[in-house]
Design a protein around this motif. Structure first.
Motif, mmCIF file in Angstrom:
data_model
loop_
_atom_site.group_PDB
_atom_site.id
_atom_site.type_symbol
_atom_site.label_atom_id
_atom_site.label_comp_id
_atom_site.label_asym_id
_atom_site.label_seq_id
_atom_site.Cartn_x
_atom_site.Cartn_y
_atom_site.Cartn_z
ATOM 1 N N UNK A 9 0.814 -1.204 0.000
ATOM 2 C CA UNK A 9 0.000 0.000 0.000
ATOM 3 C C UNK A 9 0.842 1.245 0.000
ATOM 4 N N UNK A 10 0.188 2.353 0.291
ATOM 5 C CA UNK A 10 0.839 3.661 0.331
ATOM 6 C C UNK A 10 1.044 4.046 1.794
ATOM 7 N N UNK A 11 2.265 4.465 2.120
ATOM 8 C CA UNK A 11 2.587 4.847 3.488
ATOM 9 C C UNK A 11 3.543 6.029 3.455
ATOM 10 N N UNK A 12 3.495 6.848 4.462
ATOM 11 C CA UNK A 12 4.417 7.982 4.550
ATOM 12 C C UNK A 12 5.781 7.519 5.045
ATOM 13 N N UNK A 13 6.789 8.263 4.687
ATOM 14 C CA UNK A 13 8.137 7.967 5.165
ATOM 15 C C UNK A 13 8.146 7.897 6.690
ATOM 16 N N UNK A 14 8.847 6.903 7.204
ATOM 17 C CA UNK A 14 8.891 6.671 8.638
ATOM 18 C C UNK A 14 7.828 5.718 9.134
ATOM 19 N N UNK A 15 6.881 5.399 8.271
ATOM 20 C CA UNK A 15 5.793 4.512 8.649
ATOM 21 C C UNK A 15 6.156 3.041 8.527
ATOM 22 N N UNK A 16 5.152 2.202 8.746
ATOM 23 C CA UNK A 16 5.344 0.754 8.751
ATOM 24 C C UNK A 16 4.299 0.058 7.900
ATOM 25 N N UNK A 17 4.676 -1.090 7.403
ATOM 26 C CA UNK A 17 3.765 -1.986 6.709
ATOM 27 C C UNK A 17 4.165 -3.419 7.040
ATOM 28 N N UNK A 18 3.190 -4.316 6.992
ATOM 29 C CA UNK A 18 3.479 -5.730 7.132
ATOM 30 C C UNK A 18 2.961 -6.458 5.902
ATOM 31 N N UNK A 19 3.846 -7.099 5.209
ATOM 32 C CA UNK A 19 3.466 -7.911 4.057
ATOM 33 C C UNK A 19 3.277 -9.359 4.492
ATOM 34 N N UNK A 20 2.364 -10.025 3.809
ATOM 35 C CA UNK A 20 2.119 -11.439 4.052
ATOM 36 C C UNK A 20 2.276 -12.209 2.746
ATOM 37 N N UNK A 21 2.630 -13.464 2.866
ATOM 38 C CA UNK A 21 2.751 -14.343 1.701
ATOM 39 C C UNK A 21 2.182 -15.701 2.088
ATOM 40 N N UNK A 22 1.044 -16.023 1.512
ATOM 41 C CA UNK A 22 0.399 -17.302 1.803
ATOM 42 C C UNK A 22 0.878 -18.348 0.811
ATOM 43 N N UNK A 23 1.361 -19.451 1.325
ATOM 44 C CA UNK A 23 1.871 -20.535 0.487
ATOM 45 C C UNK A 23 0.884 -21.690 0.457
ATOM 46 N N UNK A 24 0.766 -22.300 -0.711
ATOM 47 C CA UNK A 24 -0.102 -23.465 -0.850
ATOM 48 C C UNK A 24 0.508 -24.416 -1.873
ATOM 49 N N UNK A 25 -0.080 -25.602 -1.959
ATOM 50 C CA UNK A 25 0.449 -26.596 -2.883
ATOM 51 C C UNK A 25 1.452 -27.495 -2.181
ATOM 52 N N UNK A 26 2.526 -27.817 -2.859
ATOM 53 C CA UNK A 26 3.536 -28.745 -2.340
ATOM 54 C C UNK A 26 4.504 -28.053 -1.396
ATOM 55 N N UNK A 27 3.964 -27.494 -0.335
ATOM 56 C CA UNK A 27 4.786 -26.700 0.576
ATOM 57 C C UNK A 27 5.779 -27.551 1.348
ATOM 58 N N UNK A 28 5.557 -28.858 1.395
ATOM 59 C CA UNK A 28 6.489 -29.748 2.089
ATOM 60 C C UNK A 28 7.858 -29.719 1.423
ATOM 61 N N UNK A 29 7.902 -29.301 0.173
ATOM 62 C CA UNK A 29 9.157 -29.294 -0.577
ATOM 63 C C UNK A 29 9.978 -28.016 -0.353
ATOM 64 N N UNK A 30 9.400 -27.051 0.318
ATOM 65 C CA UNK A 30 10.076 -25.752 0.504
ATOM 66 C C UNK A 30 11.128 -25.844 1.603
ATOM 67 N N UNK A 31 12.324 -25.397 1.312
ATOM 68 C CA UNK A 31 13.397 -25.350 2.302
ATOM 69 C C UNK A 31 13.708 -23.935 2.777
ATOM 70 N N UNK A 32 13.320 -22.952 1.984
ATOM 71 C CA UNK A 32 13.589 -21.576 2.356
ATOM 72 C C UNK A 32 12.603 -20.661 1.642
ATOM 73 N N UNK A 33 12.369 -19.520 2.241
ATOM 74 C CA UNK A 33 11.521 -18.500 1.628
ATOM 75 C C UNK A 33 12.195 -17.148 1.784
ATOM 76 N N UNK A 34 11.772 -16.228 0.942
ATOM 77 C CA UNK A 34 12.407 -14.925 1.020
ATOM 78 C C UNK A 34 11.589 -13.852 0.340
ATOM 79 N N UNK A 35 12.156 -12.656 0.370
ATOM 80 C CA UNK A 35 11.526 -11.496 -0.260
ATOM 81 C C UNK A 35 12.515 -10.819 -1.197
#
Length: 124
Positions: A9-35
């Motif tokens: 979203x839109x935020x002013x300098x100095x502000x905060x945001x929290x991003x989310x990432x929902x995973x589905x499917x063959x998640x058992x195969x995931x060893x690492x995640x990132x941004x």
């Protein structure tokens, strides 16, 4: 593996945001995640990753301001972003790897699965 980001979203300098990432499917195969993020006219850049056993790496330009964490029960990855700056404006992408946790490879070669991104805009 499917990844869906939210929370941008839109935020002013100095502000905060929290991003989310929902995973589905063959998640058992995931060893690492990132941004990653990509600003207009610039290449995509890696800036943080977390392994299944909790190892974390941050790029210097986000260290101390951004925090990556995951809720395994919800199959969700998060990015808490504080003290945002206008130069943080970018499309933010969640990614996952089914190979060994290797931040150097993540930086140079990316990961195996990608979300479609969520826009973060920081106004001055």
């Amino acid at each position: 593996v499917q990844l869906v980001e939210s929370g941008g979203g839109l935020v002013q300098a100095g502000g905060s945001l929290r991003l989310s990432c929902a995973a589905s499917g063959s998640i058992f195969s995931i060893n690492a995640m990132g941004w990653y993020r990509q600003a207009p006219g610039q290449e995509r850049e890696f800036f943080t990753a977390i392994s299944n056993d909790g190892r974390i790496r941050y790029a210097d330009f986000v260290k101390g301001r951004f925090t990556i964490f995951r809720d395994n029960a919800k199959n969700t990855l998060y990015l808490q972003m504080n003290s945002l700056k206008p130069e943080d404006t970018a499309m933010y992408y969640c990614a996952a790897s089914n190979r060994d946790y290797d931040p150097v490879r993540f930086y140079y070669s990316g990961m195996d699965y990608w979300g479609k991104g969520t826009q973060v805009t920081v106004s001055s």
